[in-house]
Design a protein around this motif. Structure first.
Motif, PDB file in Angstrom:
ATOM      1  N   LEU A 131     123.822  -7.822 107.129  1.00 41.89           N
ATOM      2  CA  LEU A 131     122.935  -7.197 108.097  1.00 41.89           C
ATOM      3  C   LEU A 131     122.703  -5.731 107.756  1.00 41.89           C
ATOM      4  O   LEU A 131     123.510  -5.120 107.066  1.00 41.89           O
ATOM      5  CB  LEU A 131     123.545  -7.294 109.504  1.00 41.89           C
ATOM      6  CG  LEU A 131     123.874  -8.696 110.010  1.00 41.89           C
ATOM      7  CD1 LEU A 131     124.665  -8.604 111.308  1.00 41.89           C
ATOM      8  CD2 LEU A 131     122.603  -9.487 110.216  1.00 41.89           C
ATOM      9  N   GLU A 132     121.628  -5.192 108.289  1.00 43.37           N
ATOM     10  CA  GLU A 132     121.374  -3.765 108.159  1.00 43.37           C
ATOM     11  C   GLU A 132     122.279  -3.023 109.138  1.00 43.37           C
ATOM     12  O   GLU A 132     122.612  -3.537 110.210  1.00 43.37           O
ATOM     13  CB  GLU A 132     119.906  -3.454 108.447  1.00 43.37           C
ATOM     14  CG  GLU A 132     118.932  -4.161 107.509  1.00 43.37           C
ATOM     15  CD  GLU A 132     119.105  -3.758 106.057  1.00 43.37           C
ATOM     16  OE1 GLU A 132     119.200  -2.550 105.771  1.00 43.37           O
ATOM     17  OE2 GLU A 132     119.150  -4.658 105.193  1.00 43.37           O
ATOM     18  N   THR A 133     122.656  -1.817 108.780  1.00 38.04           N
ATOM     19  CA  THR A 133     123.564  -1.018 109.602  1.00 38.04           C
ATOM     20  C   THR A 133     123.059  -0.860 111.033  1.00 38.04           C
ATOM     21  O   THR A 133     123.822  -1.023 111.990  1.00 38.04           O
ATOM     22  CB  THR A 133     123.791   0.367 108.967  1.00 38.04           C
ATOM     23  OG1 THR A 133     124.266   0.180 107.632  1.00 38.04           O
ATOM     24  CG2 THR A 133     124.800   1.182 109.743  1.00 38.04           C
ATOM     25  N   ASN A 134     121.779  -0.556 111.186  1.00 40.01           N
ATOM     26  CA  ASN A 134     121.250  -0.351 112.546  1.00 40.01           C
ATOM     27  C   ASN A 134     121.361  -1.617 113.389  1.00 40.01           C
ATOM     28  O   ASN A 134     121.555  -1.551 114.601  1.00 40.01           O
ATOM     29  CB  ASN A 134     119.831   0.208 112.531  1.00 40.01           C
ATOM     30  CG  ASN A 134     118.835  -0.712 111.865  1.00 40.01           C
ATOM     31  OD1 ASN A 134     119.186  -1.727 111.273  1.00 40.01           O
ATOM     32  ND2 ASN A 134     117.573  -0.348 111.936  1.00 40.01           N
ATOM     33  N   HIS A 135     121.251  -2.775 112.778  1.00 37.38           N
ATOM     34  CA  HIS A 135     121.398  -4.042 113.508  1.00 37.38           C
ATOM     35  C   HIS A 135     122.849  -4.224 113.969  1.00 37.38           C
ATOM     36  O   HIS A 135     123.097  -4.657 115.101  1.00 37.38           O
ATOM     37  CB  HIS A 135     120.953  -5.209 112.630  1.00 37.38           C
ATOM     38  CG  HIS A 135     120.972  -6.514 113.324  1.00 37.38           C
ATOM     39  ND1 HIS A 135     119.955  -6.932 114.155  1.00 37.38           N
ATOM     40  CD2 HIS A 135     121.889  -7.498 113.337  1.00 37.38           C
ATOM     41  CE1 HIS A 135     120.252  -8.117 114.644  1.00 37.38           C
ATOM     42  NE2 HIS A 135     121.428  -8.486 114.158  1.00 37.38           N
ATOM     43  N   ILE A 136     123.790  -3.907 113.116  1.00 34.76           N
ATOM     44  CA  ILE A 136     125.205  -4.030 113.467  1.00 34.76           C
ATOM     45  C   ILE A 136     125.535  -3.084 114.620  1.00 34.76           C
ATOM     46  O   ILE A 136     126.191  -3.477 115.589  1.00 34.76           O
ATOM     47  CB  ILE A 136     126.098  -3.730 112.240  1.00 34.76           C
ATOM     48  CG1 ILE A 136     125.875  -4.793 111.156  1.00 34.76           C
ATOM     49  CG2 ILE A 136     127.569  -3.682 112.652  1.00 34.76           C
ATOM     50  CD1 ILE A 136     126.471  -4.449 109.810  1.00 34.76           C
ATOM     51  N   ILE A 137     125.058  -1.857 114.539  1.00 36.20           N
ATOM     52  CA  ILE A 137     125.314  -0.885 115.600  1.00 36.20           C
ATOM     53  C   ILE A 137     124.693  -1.348 116.914  1.00 36.20           C
ATOM     54  O   ILE A 137     125.318  -1.236 117.976  1.00 36.20           O
ATOM     55  CB  ILE A 137     124.812   0.510 115.187  1.00 36.20           C
ATOM     56  CG1 ILE A 137     125.669   1.034 114.031  1.00 36.20           C
ATOM     57  CG2 ILE A 137     124.838   1.482 116.371  1.00 36.20           C
ATOM     58  CD1 ILE A 137     125.131   2.282 113.355  1.00 36.20           C
ATOM     59  N   SER A 138     123.506  -1.889 116.861  1.00 38.55           N
ATOM     60  CA  SER A 138     122.857  -2.410 118.067  1.00 38.55           C
ATOM     61  C   SER A 138     123.687  -3.528 118.696  1.00 38.55           C
ATOM     62  O   SER A 138     123.820  -3.601 119.926  1.00 38.55           O
ATOM     63  CB  SER A 138     121.462  -2.939 117.754  1.00 38.55           C
ATOM     64  OG  SER A 138     120.607  -1.901 117.391  1.00 38.55           O
ATOM     65  N   GLN A 139     124.241  -4.392 117.867  1.00 35.01           N
ATOM     66  CA  GLN A 139     125.092  -5.466 118.384  1.00 35.01           C
ATOM     67  C   GLN A 139     126.333  -4.893 119.062  1.00 35.01           C
ATOM     68  O   GLN A 139     126.735  -5.363 120.125  1.00 35.01           O
ATOM     69  CB  GLN A 139     125.507  -6.422 117.270  1.00 35.01           C
ATOM     70  CG  GLN A 139     124.409  -7.350 116.834  1.00 35.01           C
ATOM     71  CD  GLN A 139     124.885  -8.345 115.803  1.00 35.01           C
ATOM     72  OE1 GLN A 139     125.806  -8.085 115.030  1.00 35.01           O
ATOM     73  NE2 GLN A 139     124.245  -9.500 115.783  1.00 35.01           N
ATOM     74  N   TRP A 140     126.950  -3.888 118.455  1.00 36.98           N
ATOM     75  CA  TRP A 140     128.127  -3.252 119.059  1.00 36.98           C
ATOM     76  C   TRP A 140     127.772  -2.654 120.412  1.00 36.98           C
ATOM     77  O   TRP A 140     128.518  -2.805 121.367  1.00 36.98           O
ATOM     78  CB  TRP A 140     128.680  -2.161 118.160  1.00 36.98           C
ATOM     79  CG  TRP A 140     129.400  -2.637 116.951  1.00 36.98           C
ATOM     80  CD1 TRP A 140     129.887  -3.890 116.688  1.00 36.98           C
ATOM     81  CD2 TRP A 140     129.736  -1.843 115.814  1.00 36.98           C
ATOM     82  NE1 TRP A 140     130.479  -3.914 115.463  1.00 36.98           N
ATOM     83  CE2 TRP A 140     130.419  -2.684 114.901  1.00 36.98           C
ATOM     84  CE3 TRP A 140     129.534  -0.527 115.469  1.00 36.98           C
ATOM     85  CZ2 TRP A 140     130.905  -2.220 113.685  1.00 36.98           C
ATOM     86  CZ3 TRP A 140     130.013  -0.070 114.252  1.00 36.98           C
ATOM     87  CH2 TRP A 140     130.692  -0.910 113.369  1.00 36.98           C
ATOM     88  N   GLU A 141     126.643  -1.951 120.466  1.00 32.48           N
ATOM     89  CA  GLU A 141     126.232  -1.320 121.710  1.00 32.48           C
ATOM     90  C   GLU A 141     125.963  -2.342 122.805  1.00 32.48           C
ATOM     91  O   GLU A 141     126.324  -2.126 123.963  1.00 32.48           O
ATOM     92  CB  GLU A 141     125.013  -0.419 121.482  1.00 32.48           C
ATOM     93  CG  GLU A 141     125.362   0.813 120.667  1.00 32.48           C
ATOM     94  CD  GLU A 141     124.149   1.634 120.261  1.00 32.48           C
ATOM     95  OE1 GLU A 141     123.011   1.155 120.366  1.00 32.48           O
ATOM     96  OE2 GLU A 141     124.370   2.782 119.826  1.00 32.48           O
ATOM     97  N   SER A 142     125.367  -3.464 122.462  1.00 30.95           N
ATOM     98  CA  SER A 142     125.086  -4.493 123.471  1.00 30.95           C
ATOM     99  C   SER A 142     126.378  -5.163 123.943  1.00 30.95           C
ATOM    100  O   SER A 142     126.452  -5.618 125.082  1.00 30.95           O
ATOM    101  CB  SER A 142     124.102  -5.526 122.942  1.00 30.95           C
ATOM    102  OG  SER A 142     124.675  -6.288 121.912  1.00 30.95           O
ATOM    103  N   GLU A 143     127.401  -5.209 123.106  1.00 28.72           N
ATOM    104  CA  GLU A 143     128.670  -5.800 123.496  1.00 28.72           C
ATOM    105  C   GLU A 143     129.432  -4.907 124.471  1.00 28.72           C
ATOM    106  O   GLU A 143     130.259  -5.384 125.237  1.00 28.72           O
ATOM    107  CB  GLU A 143     129.543  -6.091 122.264  1.00 28.72           C
ATOM    108  CG  GLU A 143     129.015  -7.241 121.442  1.00 28.72           C
ATOM    109  CD  GLU A 143     129.808  -7.450 120.162  1.00 28.72           C
ATOM    110  OE1 GLU A 143     130.858  -6.778 119.968  1.00 28.72           O
ATOM    111  OE2 GLU A 143     129.383  -8.275 119.345  1.00 28.72           O
ATOM    112  N   LYS A 144     129.162  -3.601 124.441  1.00 30.81           N
ATOM    113  CA  LYS A 144     129.814  -2.657 125.350  1.00 30.81           C
ATOM    114  C   LYS A 144     129.356  -2.873 126.783  1.00 30.81           C
ATOM    115  O   LYS A 144     130.068  -2.588 127.724  1.00 30.81           O
ATOM    116  CB  LYS A 144     129.509  -1.217 124.957  1.00 30.81           C
ATOM    117  CG  LYS A 144     130.190  -0.755 123.710  1.00 30.81           C
ATOM    118  CD  LYS A 144     129.797   0.696 123.467  1.00 30.81           C
ATOM    119  CE  LYS A 144     130.144   1.166 122.088  1.00 30.81           C
ATOM    120  NZ  LYS A 144     129.681   2.544 121.860  1.00 30.81           N
ATOM    121  N   GLU A 145     128.127  -3.350 126.940  1.00 27.55           N
ATOM    122  CA  GLU A 145     127.540  -3.489 128.273  1.00 27.55           C
ATOM    123  C   GLU A 145     128.070  -4.665 129.038  1.00 27.55           C
ATOM    124  O   GLU A 145     128.631  -5.555 128.716  1.00 27.55           O
ATOM    125  CB  GLU A 145     126.008  -3.595 128.156  1.00 27.55           C
ATOM    126  CG  GLU A 145     125.418  -2.370 127.521  1.00 27.55           C
ATOM    127  CD  GLU A 145     123.933  -2.524 127.193  1.00 27.55           C
ATOM    128  OE1 GLU A 145     123.353  -3.587 127.437  1.00 27.55           O
ATOM    129  OE2 GLU A 145     123.376  -1.553 126.699  1.00 27.55           O
TER     130      GLU A 145
END
Length: 70
Positions: free
Chosen positions: A56-70
């Motif tokens: 995956l692209e880095t920005n996609h991985i970060i987006s997934q992490w951020e959505s998991e925080k919610e």
């Protein structure tokens, strides 16, 4: 997430260890490098197919992490 240099050695070894430990891994495709681009491509494809790791692209991985925080 795995990122770094060199895809065909260090990253590949780390990915194999994660697979053996049954850890979910995403390889940050845009945050890897190698002196041999063709070998890098085949190594990353091996990780995707044999180790079932996401490329995956880095920005996609970060987006997934951020959505998991919610």
């Amino acid at each position: 997430m795995i990122a770094g240099v060199s895809s065909d050695t260090c990253i590949s070894a780390t990915a194999a260890d994660a697979f053996a430990a049954n850890l979910p891994v995403a390889v940050a495709r845009d945050a890897t490098a190698s002196g041999d681009p063709d070998f890098e491509s085949s190594t990353l494809e091996f990780m995707r197919k044999q180790h079932r790791q996401k490329l995956l692209e880095t920005n996609h991985i970060i987006s997934q992490w951020e959505s998991e925080k919610e």
